[in-house]
Design a protein around this motif. Structure first.
Motif, PDB file in Angstrom:
ATOM      1  N   PHE A   1     -11.818  14.107 -17.083  1.00  0.00           N
ATOM      2  CA  PHE A   1     -11.122  13.611 -15.898  1.00  0.00           C
ATOM      3  C   PHE A   1      -9.959  14.536 -15.571  1.00  0.00           C
ATOM      4  CE2 PHE A   1      -8.515  11.702 -19.182  1.00  0.00           C
ATOM      5  CZ  PHE A   1      -7.247  11.581 -18.638  1.00  0.00           C
ATOM      6  N   SER A   2      -9.491  14.441 -14.349  1.00  0.00           N
ATOM      7  CA  SER A   2      -8.403  15.291 -13.873  1.00  0.00           C
ATOM      8  C   SER A   2      -7.346  14.432 -13.199  1.00  0.00           C
ATOM      9  CB  SER A   2      -8.938  16.345 -12.884  1.00  0.00           C
ATOM     10  OG  SER A   2      -9.565  15.710 -11.780  1.00  0.00           O
ATOM     11  N   ALA A   3      -6.271  15.056 -12.792  1.00  0.00           N
ATOM     12  CA  ALA A   3      -5.148  14.337 -12.198  1.00  0.00           C
ATOM     13  C   ALA A   3      -5.463  13.915 -10.779  1.00  0.00           C
ATOM     14  CB  ALA A   3      -3.904  15.222 -12.218  1.00  0.00           C
TER      15      ALA A   3
ATOM     16  N   ALA B   1      -1.237  13.044 -13.130  1.00  0.00           N
ATOM     17  CA  ALA B   1      -0.702  13.720 -11.938  1.00  0.00           C
ATOM     18  C   ALA B   1       0.820  13.689 -11.935  1.00  0.00           C
ATOM     19  CB  ALA B   1      -1.250  13.053 -10.671  1.00  0.00           C
ATOM     20  N   LEU B   2       1.392  12.565 -12.342  1.00  0.00           N
ATOM     21  CA  LEU B   2       2.850  12.470 -12.397  1.00  0.00           C
ATOM     22  C   LEU B   2       3.417  13.420 -13.448  1.00  0.00           C
ATOM     23  CD1 LEU B   2       5.523  11.121 -11.615  1.00  0.00           C
ATOM     24  CD2 LEU B   2       4.982   9.281 -13.227  1.00  0.00           C
ATOM     25  N   ALA B   3       2.777  13.463 -14.615  1.00  0.00           N
ATOM     26  CA  ALA B   3       3.243  14.370 -15.664  1.00  0.00           C
ATOM     27  C   ALA B   3       3.117  15.819 -15.212  1.00  0.00           C
ATOM     28  CB  ALA B   3       2.446  14.141 -16.946  1.00  0.00           C
ATOM     29  N   GLU B   4       2.017  16.162 -14.563  1.00  0.00           N
ATOM     30  CA  GLU B   4       1.843  17.536 -14.083  1.00  0.00           C
ATOM     31  C   GLU B   4       2.871  17.885 -13.015  1.00  0.00           C
ATOM     32  OE1 GLU B   4      -2.186  17.968 -12.853  1.00  0.00           O
ATOM     33  OE2 GLU B   4      -2.948  18.241 -14.899  1.00  0.00           O
ATOM     34  N   ALA B   5       3.257  16.909 -12.186  1.00  0.00           N
ATOM     35  CA  ALA B   5       4.302  17.166 -11.195  1.00  0.00           C
ATOM     36  C   ALA B   5       5.613  17.519 -11.887  1.00  0.00           C
ATOM     37  CB  ALA B   5       4.476  15.945 -10.292  1.00  0.00           C
ATOM     38  N   ALA B   6       5.937  16.780 -12.951  1.00  0.00           N
ATOM     39  CA  ALA B   6       7.141  17.111 -13.712  1.00  0.00           C
ATOM     40  C   ALA B   6       7.008  18.481 -14.354  1.00  0.00           C
ATOM     41  CB  ALA B   6       7.393  16.045 -14.783  1.00  0.00           C
TER      42      ALA B   6
ATOM     43  N   PRO C   1      -1.230   4.739  -8.229  1.00  0.00           N
ATOM     44  CA  PRO C   1      -0.415   3.824  -9.050  1.00  0.00           C
ATOM     45  C   PRO C   1      -0.588   4.129 -10.531  1.00  0.00           C
ATOM     46  CG  PRO C   1      -1.685   2.628  -7.385  1.00  0.00           C
ATOM     47  CD  PRO C   1      -2.214   4.018  -7.398  1.00  0.00           C
ATOM     48  N   ILE C   2       0.517   4.208 -11.260  1.00  0.00           N
ATOM     49  CA  ILE C   2       0.443   4.566 -12.680  1.00  0.00           C
ATOM     50  C   ILE C   2       0.229   3.365 -13.569  1.00  0.00           C
ATOM     51  CG2 ILE C   2       1.925   6.551 -12.300  1.00  0.00           C
ATOM     52  CD1 ILE C   2       4.137   4.972 -13.776  1.00  0.00           C
ATOM     53  N   GLY C   3       0.286   2.141 -13.019  1.00  0.00           N
ATOM     54  CA  GLY C   3       0.075   0.952 -13.818  1.00  0.00           C
ATOM     55  C   GLY C   3       1.247   0.681 -14.747  1.00  0.00           C
ATOM     56  N   LEU C   4       0.995  -0.102 -15.788  1.00  0.00           N
ATOM     57  CA  LEU C   4       2.025  -0.457 -16.759  1.00  0.00           C
ATOM     58  C   LEU C   4       1.844   0.371 -18.007  1.00  0.00           C
ATOM     59  CD1 LEU C   4       1.991  -4.341 -16.405  1.00  0.00           C
ATOM     60  CD2 LEU C   4       3.553  -2.715 -15.345  1.00  0.00           C
ATOM     61  N   VAL C   5       2.953   0.843 -18.539  1.00  0.00           N
ATOM     62  CA  VAL C   5       2.918   1.661 -19.749  1.00  0.00           C
ATOM     63  C   VAL C   5       3.905   1.097 -20.748  1.00  0.00           C
ATOM     64  CG1 VAL C   5       2.205   3.753 -18.574  1.00  0.00           C
ATOM     65  CG2 VAL C   5       4.619   3.270 -18.805  1.00  0.00           C
TER      66      VAL C   5
ATOM     67  N   GLN D   1       0.806  -1.209   0.000  1.00  0.00           N
ATOM     68  CA  GLN D   1       0.000   0.000   0.000  1.00  0.00           C
ATOM     69  C   GLN D   1       0.844   1.267   0.000  1.00  0.00           C
ATOM     70  OE1 GLN D   1       0.272  -2.138   2.436  1.00  0.00           O
ATOM     71  NE2 GLN D   1       0.329  -1.200   4.471  1.00  0.00           N
ATOM     72  N   VAL D   2       2.151   1.118   0.181  1.00  0.00           N
ATOM     73  CA  VAL D   2       3.036   2.280   0.176  1.00  0.00           C
ATOM     74  C   VAL D   2       3.432   2.579  -1.262  1.00  0.00           C
ATOM     75  CG1 VAL D   2       5.244   3.187   0.944  1.00  0.00           C
ATOM     76  CG2 VAL D   2       3.891   1.778   2.490  1.00  0.00           C
ATOM     77  N   ASP D   3       3.150   3.765  -1.724  1.00  0.00           N
ATOM     78  CA  ASP D   3       3.445   4.155  -3.104  1.00  0.00           C
ATOM     79  C   ASP D   3       4.338   5.388  -3.085  1.00  0.00           C
ATOM     80  OD1 ASP D   3       3.550   4.829  -5.742  1.00  0.00           O
ATOM     81  OD2 ASP D   3       1.403   4.714  -6.102  1.00  0.00           O
ATOM     82  N   PRO D   4       5.657   5.210  -3.258  1.00  0.00           N
ATOM     83  CA  PRO D   4       6.553   6.371  -3.199  1.00  0.00           C
ATOM     84  C   PRO D   4       6.294   7.364  -4.311  1.00  0.00           C
ATOM     85  CG  PRO D   4       7.723   4.421  -3.982  1.00  0.00           C
ATOM     86  CD  PRO D   4       6.382   3.955  -3.523  1.00  0.00           C
ATOM     87  N   VAL D   5       5.812   6.884  -5.474  1.00  0.00           N
ATOM     88  CA  VAL D   5       5.521   7.799  -6.572  1.00  0.00           C
ATOM     89  C   VAL D   5       4.383   8.729  -6.191  1.00  0.00           C
ATOM     90  CG1 VAL D   5       4.834   7.963  -8.978  1.00  0.00           C
ATOM     91  CG2 VAL D   5       6.351   6.126  -8.255  1.00  0.00           C
ATOM     92  N   ALA D   6       3.282   8.142  -5.689  1.00  0.00           N
ATOM     93  CA  ALA D   6       2.125   8.964  -5.308  1.00  0.00           C
ATOM     94  C   ALA D   6       2.488   9.938  -4.198  1.00  0.00           C
ATOM     95  CB  ALA D   6       0.967   8.066  -4.879  1.00  0.00           C
ATOM     96  N   GLY D   7       3.320   9.488  -3.229  1.00  0.00           N
ATOM     97  CA  GLY D   7       3.709  10.380  -2.144  1.00  0.00           C
ATOM     98  C   GLY D   7       4.489  11.582  -2.640  1.00  0.00           C
TER      99      GLY D   7
END
Length: 453
Positions: A229-231, A429-434, A235-239, A95-101
């Motif tokens: 939808f919005s950010a 959300a990850l892209a917007e963070a970048a 979990p970003i899943g598989l890409v 349940q710990v997601d360093p990316v989301a944090g």
């Protein structure tokens, strides 16, 4: 748990071992966590046991076992395995997601993400000669010092304490943004190139890559809103792997050239690739937890980067001025290789912008591109750039961020009949963070971060 939080957890384990009398060492000011190297496992790895073995007077494996017991008890840590001569491999709870944090932290702080107190209460007096590059560098240093709680003053005269190599000619014809980049991107001891290359909208131009990445991210946010939808961090899943650099971001668009917006190319909702493939953030990299150290301390280079923990404890060189156009995430900035069509090596290659999606795009990639690395390192880069009066460090870091985020962008929006999912919201959300990091960094350099390009 973000990499910085895990790094603090490692330091806490060392302090507990010292307090319990099992280790007799000085607790280091920072601990570095990095992606597991060859032979490693788990989510993160650290070489802290190798670092402490000699001062502790014990074998590294013994130090690792002492720390392993304490790390395994930490909240959010599922398992700790010792490999090699003493590498600690850490697996986090599911349940710990360093990316989301990390994404949540960047979203919360906005363009002030990375601000610190390394120079809190200090007044930095800059004395510069009457020269255009010195003026521009001093202006950027004033902004950077402000991010670390300090205040900088600028005056002209001799002896100068900030004297970058002068520009060979007037950069004004390049325009304000390209001119500032041409003066700030090279290291102070390198002579800047005042050429039209800074205006070319191609992958070979680092400034274009940075601004293009930011503009593409803003376009994705607008198109996501059209899709309803919005950010949302998660979990970003598989890409799938589309290739590094700008080429990968438009490989799905039928050859849309860099700099042409999705709307202008008849693709109002952007481009992406189907889910399934590899985790773009499967390998996570280091973050510093301790206070900044500088010249005269045990670690004279707070800007260094440590490589994969299981590959060896030695440091890698900080991306330096010897080749300022390339960063760690820009090892292959060229276009996608042509697919294997059975032609002879002498056959002329197919233009990159006319290539279809590679047939292997949906197969797992052995070496995913880590975007978390430069995002987590941004606070340290700002501190180093401010304390060393080196805005070129920030400029090169922005190129690294742009090169790391570009492969993610085609996978942010749903394709065809695909419906927006939690993974799409997390990737956005990850892209917007970048994008936030890019916008904040460009602003500190006095350069515009365009909404459209």
């Amino acid at each position: 748990m973000t990499p910085a939080e895990l790094s603090r957890t490692v330091l806490h384990a060392v302090r507990r071992a010292v307090d319990d009398g099992e280790l007799s060492v000085t607790v280091p000011e920072r601990a570095v966590v990095t992606e597991p190297g060859p032979g490693g496992c788990g989510d993160f790895a650290t070489t802290i046991a190798l670092q402490l073995a000699r001062p502790a007077g014990q074998p590294a494996l013994r130090v690792a076992e002492i720390l392993r017991t304490r790390l395994a008890e930490a909240e959010g840590v599922r398992d700790v395995v010792v490999t090699g001569p003493g590498f600690l491999n850490i697996s986090l709870d599911e349940q710990v997601d360093p990316v989301a944090g990390l994404v949540r932290e960047i979203r919360e702080k906005g363009t002030r993400y990375g601000y610190g107190d390394a120079l809190a209460g200090q007044v930095v007096a800059l004395r510069v000669p009457y020269e255009v590059r010195a003026e521009v560098v001093a202006d950027a240093v004033v902004r950077l010092v402000g991010t670390q709680g300090g205040r900088a003053t600028v005056e002209h005269g001799e002896p100068a304490n900030l004297r970058p190599v002068p520009a060979p000619e007037d950069p004004a014809p390049l325009g304000p943004d390209a001119a500032r980049w041409a003066l700030l991107h090279p290291a102070p001891h390198d002579r800047p190139r005042i050429t039209a290359d800074h205006l070319i909208q191609r992958e070979s131009n680092p400034l274009f890559r940075v601004r293009y990445a930011h503009a593409r991210i803003r376009a994705l946010s607008r198109n996501a809103a059209r899709l309803g939808f919005s950010a949302e961090p998660g979990p970003i899943g598989l890409v799938p792997q589309l290739g590094a650099g700008i080429s990968g971001t438009y490989a799905r668009s039928g050859g849309r050239r860099p700099g042409v917006s999705a709307e202008a190319a008849g693709d109002p909702f952007g481009t992406s690739a189907s889910a399934g493939g590899h985790s773009l953030l499967g390998t996570l990299a280091h973050a510093d937890a301790g206070p900044l150290v500088g010249p005269g301390t045990a670690d004279p280079d707070p800007g260094r980067l440590l490589g994969p923990a299981n590959a060896g404890p030695g440091p890698l060189a900080d991306p330096g001025p010897a080749n300022p156009d390339l960063g760690p995430a820009n090892a292959n900035p060229g276009p996608l290789d042509p697919p294997n069509t059975g032609t002879t090596p002498s056959a002329p290659p197919t233009p990159a912008d006319a290539l279809p999606l590679p047939p292997h795009a949906n197969t797992p990639a052995p070496t995913p591109l880590p975007l978390l690395t430069p995002l987590a390192a941004h606070p340290r880069i700002l501190a180093v750039a401010a304390t060393r009066r080196a805005p070129d460090r920030l400029a090169r870091h922005l190129v690294t961020v742009a090169d790391a985020v570009l492969p993610l962008l085609p996978c942010v929006l749903p394709v065809g009949e695909e419906k927006p999912s939690a993974a799409h919201r997390a990737r956005l959300a990850l892209a917007e963070a970048a994008g936030t990091v890019l916008a904040g960094g460009l602003s500190l350099l006095g350069i515009d971060a365009p909404e459209h390009l």
